[in-house]
Design a protein around this motif. Structure first.
Motif, PDB file in Angstrom:
ATOM      1  N   GLU A   1      53.319  16.382  35.306  1.00 20.15           N
ATOM      2  CA  GLU A   1      53.194  16.076  33.878  1.00 20.15           C
ATOM      3  C   GLU A   1      51.922  15.277  33.610  1.00 20.15           C
ATOM      4  O   GLU A   1      51.224  15.503  32.613  1.00 20.15           O
ATOM      5  N   PHE A   2      51.650  14.339  34.500  1.00 24.67           N
ATOM      6  CA  PHE A   2      50.443  13.520  34.325  1.00 24.67           C
ATOM      7  C   PHE A   2      49.185  14.379  34.427  1.00 24.67           C
ATOM      8  O   PHE A   2      48.268  14.267  33.606  1.00 24.67           O
ATOM      9  N   ARG A   3      49.151  15.246  35.426  1.00 26.11           N
ATOM     10  CA  ARG A   3      47.955  16.072  35.619  1.00 26.11           C
ATOM     11  C   ARG A   3      47.721  17.016  34.450  1.00 26.11           C
ATOM     12  O   ARG A   3      46.567  17.323  34.110  1.00 26.11           O
ATOM     13  N   ARG A   4      48.796  17.463  33.821  1.00 25.74           N
ATOM     14  CA  ARG A   4      48.642  18.352  32.658  1.00 25.74           C
ATOM     15  C   ARG A   4      48.015  17.607  31.478  1.00 25.74           C
ATOM     16  O   ARG A   4      47.436  18.217  30.580  1.00 25.74           O
ATOM     17  N   SER A   5      48.162  16.274  31.519  1.00 22.63           N
ATOM     18  CA  SER A   5      47.580  15.466  30.440  1.00 22.63           C
ATOM     19  C   SER A   5      46.106  15.157  30.693  1.00 22.63           C
ATOM     20  O   SER A   5      45.409  14.697  29.793  1.00 22.63           O
ATOM     21  N   CYS A   6      45.671  15.389  31.924  1.00 24.62           N
ATOM     22  CA  CYS A   6      44.293  15.039  32.281  1.00 24.62           C
ATOM     23  C   CYS A   6      43.345  16.172  31.889  1.00 24.62           C
ATOM     24  O   CYS A   6      43.728  17.350  31.893  1.00 24.62           O
ATOM     25  N   PRO A   7      42.113  15.839  31.569  1.00 21.51           N
ATOM     26  CA  PRO A   7      41.142  16.893  31.234  1.00 21.51           C
ATOM     27  C   PRO A   7      40.841  17.753  32.458  1.00 21.51           C
ATOM     28  O   PRO A   7      40.825  17.263  33.582  1.00 21.51           O
ATOM     29  N   SER A   8      40.628  19.032  32.223  1.00 21.61           N
ATOM     30  CA  SER A   8      40.362  19.955  33.329  1.00 21.61           C
ATOM     31  C   SER A   8      38.901  19.829  33.767  1.00 21.61           C
ATOM     32  O   SER A   8      38.066  19.321  33.044  1.00 21.61           O
TER      33      SER A   8
ATOM     34  N   LEU B   1      41.317   6.494  33.733  1.00 25.25           N
ATOM     35  CA  LEU B   1      41.076   6.043  35.099  1.00 25.25           C
ATOM     36  C   LEU B   1      40.945   7.238  36.037  1.00 25.25           C
ATOM     37  O   LEU B   1      40.112   7.260  36.951  1.00 25.25           O
ATOM     38  N   TRP B   2      41.802   8.231  35.816  1.00 21.95           N
ATOM     39  CA  TRP B   2      41.718   9.447  36.637  1.00 21.95           C
ATOM     40  C   TRP B   2      40.405  10.178  36.365  1.00 21.95           C
ATOM     41  O   TRP B   2      39.734  10.645  37.289  1.00 21.95           O
ATOM     42  N   SER B   3      40.026  10.231  35.095  1.00 25.55           N
ATOM     43  CA  SER B   3      38.819  10.973  34.725  1.00 25.55           C
ATOM     44  C   SER B   3      37.568  10.329  35.313  1.00 25.55           C
ATOM     45  O   SER B   3      36.638  11.022  35.748  1.00 25.55           O
ATOM     46  N   SER B   4      37.528   9.011  35.321  1.00 26.94           N
ATOM     47  CA  SER B   4      36.321   8.318  35.759  1.00 26.94           C
ATOM     48  C   SER B   4      36.291   8.040  37.256  1.00 26.94           C
ATOM     49  O   SER B   4      35.230   8.067  37.886  1.00 26.94           O
ATOM     50  N   GLN B   5      37.474   7.745  37.857  1.00 27.94           N
ATOM     51  CA  GLN B   5      37.495   7.319  39.257  1.00 27.94           C
ATOM     52  C   GLN B   5      38.415   8.157  40.145  1.00 27.94           C
ATOM     53  O   GLN B   5      38.574   7.870  41.317  1.00 27.94           O
ATOM     54  N   ARG B   6      39.064   9.165  39.540  1.00 28.27           N
ATOM     55  CA  ARG B   6      40.052   9.983  40.270  1.00 28.27           C
ATOM     56  C   ARG B   6      41.161   9.111  40.879  1.00 28.27           C
ATOM     57  O   ARG B   6      41.641   9.365  41.975  1.00 28.27           O
ATOM     58  N   LYS B   7      41.542   8.077  40.147  1.00 23.94           N
ATOM     59  CA  LYS B   7      42.698   7.260  40.519  1.00 23.94           C
ATOM     60  C   LYS B   7      43.919   7.790  39.753  1.00 23.94           C
ATOM     61  O   LYS B   7      43.816   8.074  38.557  1.00 23.94           O
ATOM     62  N   CYS B   8      45.026   7.932  40.433  1.00 19.33           N
ATOM     63  CA  CYS B   8      46.225   8.477  39.808  1.00 19.33           C
ATOM     64  C   CYS B   8      47.345   7.434  39.829  1.00 19.33           C
ATOM     65  O   CYS B   8      47.757   6.987  40.906  1.00 19.33           O
ATOM     66  N   ILE B   9      47.808   7.031  38.659  1.00 23.37           N
ATOM     67  CA  ILE B   9      48.893   6.048  38.546  1.00 23.37           C
ATOM     68  C   ILE B   9      50.044   6.678  37.769  1.00 23.37           C
ATOM     69  O   ILE B   9      49.884   7.100  36.633  1.00 23.37           O
ATOM     70  N   ILE B  10      51.198   6.748  38.444  1.00 28.37           N
ATOM     71  CA  ILE B  10      52.405   7.360  37.876  1.00 28.37           C
ATOM     72  C   ILE B  10      53.432   6.272  37.602  1.00 28.37           C
ATOM     73  O   ILE B  10      53.564   5.329  38.392  1.00 28.37           O
TER      74      ILE B  10
END
Length: 458
Positions: A451-458, A411-420
């Motif tokens: 931690e979540f952002r570290r899991s996301c692709p750069s 979801l973050w990768s496609s829409q830049r939505k961040c859910i923690i």
């Protein structure tokens, strides 16, 4: 962006918490449940506050002068006009609209100057004691009368605060402003004040240091702690308020004794904050209760989970996130409750979610479920599209399943939505930090975000 329970500062992009601002931040759609207590001005070490209290008392006692000069109609008209001050936004009205007292009640108040010789001769020293004589006069009326008598000062104070914070002001017409020099009302006065953006109603600020939930002198306290009930009521007789009021009118000494009693305990009279964090011991008890709750809805476990979570998080996040509202909604036939916080942007992490995700408010969706499912993520995602910004939080019992966690990354990768997701273990850590006072519990949410952002692709 539509704000939930909008406040003046948030609307104008003033990202400061209530604890950092000198006045009570007003809501646009309802009153703040606090009241101006004249006793706080009287006991204040500030010469300015004391002078304002003197102005209030002198102005109120001027009504006696008008009556003695056979100008009772003028006194009644004055009392009715100053009995409501909706510009300060204090009280319990859901619409910020109040009602003035009637002529009969105004006449009863003025009658005190006639019936009680001490007031006729020397006047009142604390006018809030009229609550102890007149039925229907309560804390909101005392607050409004006091605010109207010093409205001119409050207008200057509001302009000063607006200039300091960058809040826009504009020309408005106020129905009346009390003129202390003439002891009269100036009608239809043009002044410059902040306004409600929806209805253009003027807004006047009040310093927090003057506000209490109940005036220091009030009928309920008098009845509970000082009233000579044995002298007023026969055994087994109903303890009716009107008998106490009648007794007080005939026994000035009882009321005067109460004033002296309250004055002796002046050190206990302090202003009430708009929000108080729960004590650490209480936080630990609530956390223990929450941890022991089963997942699901059986025996109301979901409702208990929401209640405990709301109380805990509003204290753990304070003052970095001011609690806005518990909001209920229904999606697909399922009842969902959310916590909504104002984003004060006073730490780098909160400033980042404002800049990167557009969150002027932060929504926390509570899920007392065994595991978060894809539908839950889709629901929160749709909610984030409705104006809360693109950053949302699940409060749930366990870490997200791997597939769901990957779903949030996608979801973050496609829409830049961040859910923690915050879990029971995270709440335990936040409670430990809250107790130690070494760091802020909001940093636990920041840690989860990193931690979540570290899991996301750069």
């Amino acid at each position: 962006m539509n704000l939930i329970r909008p406040r003046l500062t948030d609307f104008h992009g003033i990202h400061k918490s209530q604890s950092d601002i000198d006045f009570a931040i007003q809501f646009f759609d309802e009153d703040i449940p606090l009241y101006v207590d004249p006793f706080l001005l009287w006991k204040s070490p500030s010469q300015q506050d004391q002078a304002l209290h003197t102005a209030i008392i002198n102005s109120f006692n001027h009504l006696n002068y008008l009556v003695k000069k056979r100008r009772s109609d003028d006194a009644i008209a004055m009392l009715i006009e100053i009995s409501e001050c909706q510009e300060v936004g204090l009280g319990v009205s859901k619409t910020r609209k109040g009602v003035k007292i009637g002529q009969g009640q105004a006449e009863q108040i003025l009658q005190l100057f006639h019936d009680i010789p001490e007031y006729s001769q020397f006047g009142f020293t604390h006018f809030e004691v009229i609550q102890l004589y007149i039925s229907g006069i309560s804390k909101d009326r005392i607050s409004d009368i006091a605010s109207n008598y010093i409205k001119s000062f409050l207008i200057d104070y509001t302009i000063e605060q607006c200039e300091s914070l960058g809040i826009p002001i504009e020309g408005v017409i106020l129905e009346s402003i009390y003129n202390y020099k003439n002891n009269a009302l100036d009608f239809n006065q043009k002044v410059y004040l902040p306004v409600n953006p929806v209805n253009k109603e003027p807004i006047i600020f009040t310093p927090k240091r003057w506000l209490r939930f109940n005036p220091w002198i009030n009928f309920e306290d008098y009845f509970q702690s000082y009233c000579p009930r044995d002298e007023i009521f026969n055994p087994d007789e109903p303890q009716e308020r009107v008998k106490v009021l009648n007794y007080n009118r005939e026994h000035y000494g009882a009321v005067q004794g109460y004033i002296e009693y309250k004055t002796r305990n002046i050190e206990d009279c302090t202003n009430d904050p708009l929000f108080s964090q729960i004590p650490t011991l209480s936080a630990k008890r609530k956390l223990d209760q929450l941890i022991k709750l089963p997942t699901g809805k059986e025996d109301g476990a979901d409702l208990k989970y929401e209640e405990l979570s709301a109380s805990l998080l509003s204290s753990l996040f304070y003052p970095h996130l001011d609690f806005a509202q518990t909001q209920s909604r229904t999606e697909s036939g399922r009842h969902i409750r959310d916590l909504v916080f104002y984003n004060n942007r006073d730490v780098d992490f909160l400033d980042e979610i404002f800049s990167d995700y557009g969150n002027r408010q932060l929504v926390v969706e509570m899920k007392n479920v065994k595991a978060i499912e894809r539908d839950h993520v889709n629901q929160l995602n749709r909610y984030l599209q409705s104006g809360f910004g693109s950053f949302g939080v699940f409060l749930t019992r366990h870490e997200l399943p791997k597939a769901i966690y990957q779903n949030t990354i996608d979801l973050w990768s496609s829409q830049r939505k961040c859910i923690i997701a915050l879990t029971d273990e995270d709440l335990k850590l936040m409670a430990q930090v809250y107790e130690s006072k070494q760091r802020a519990p909001i940093e636990v949410l920041k840690k989860k975000y990193i931690e979540f952002r570290r899991s996301c692709p750069s």
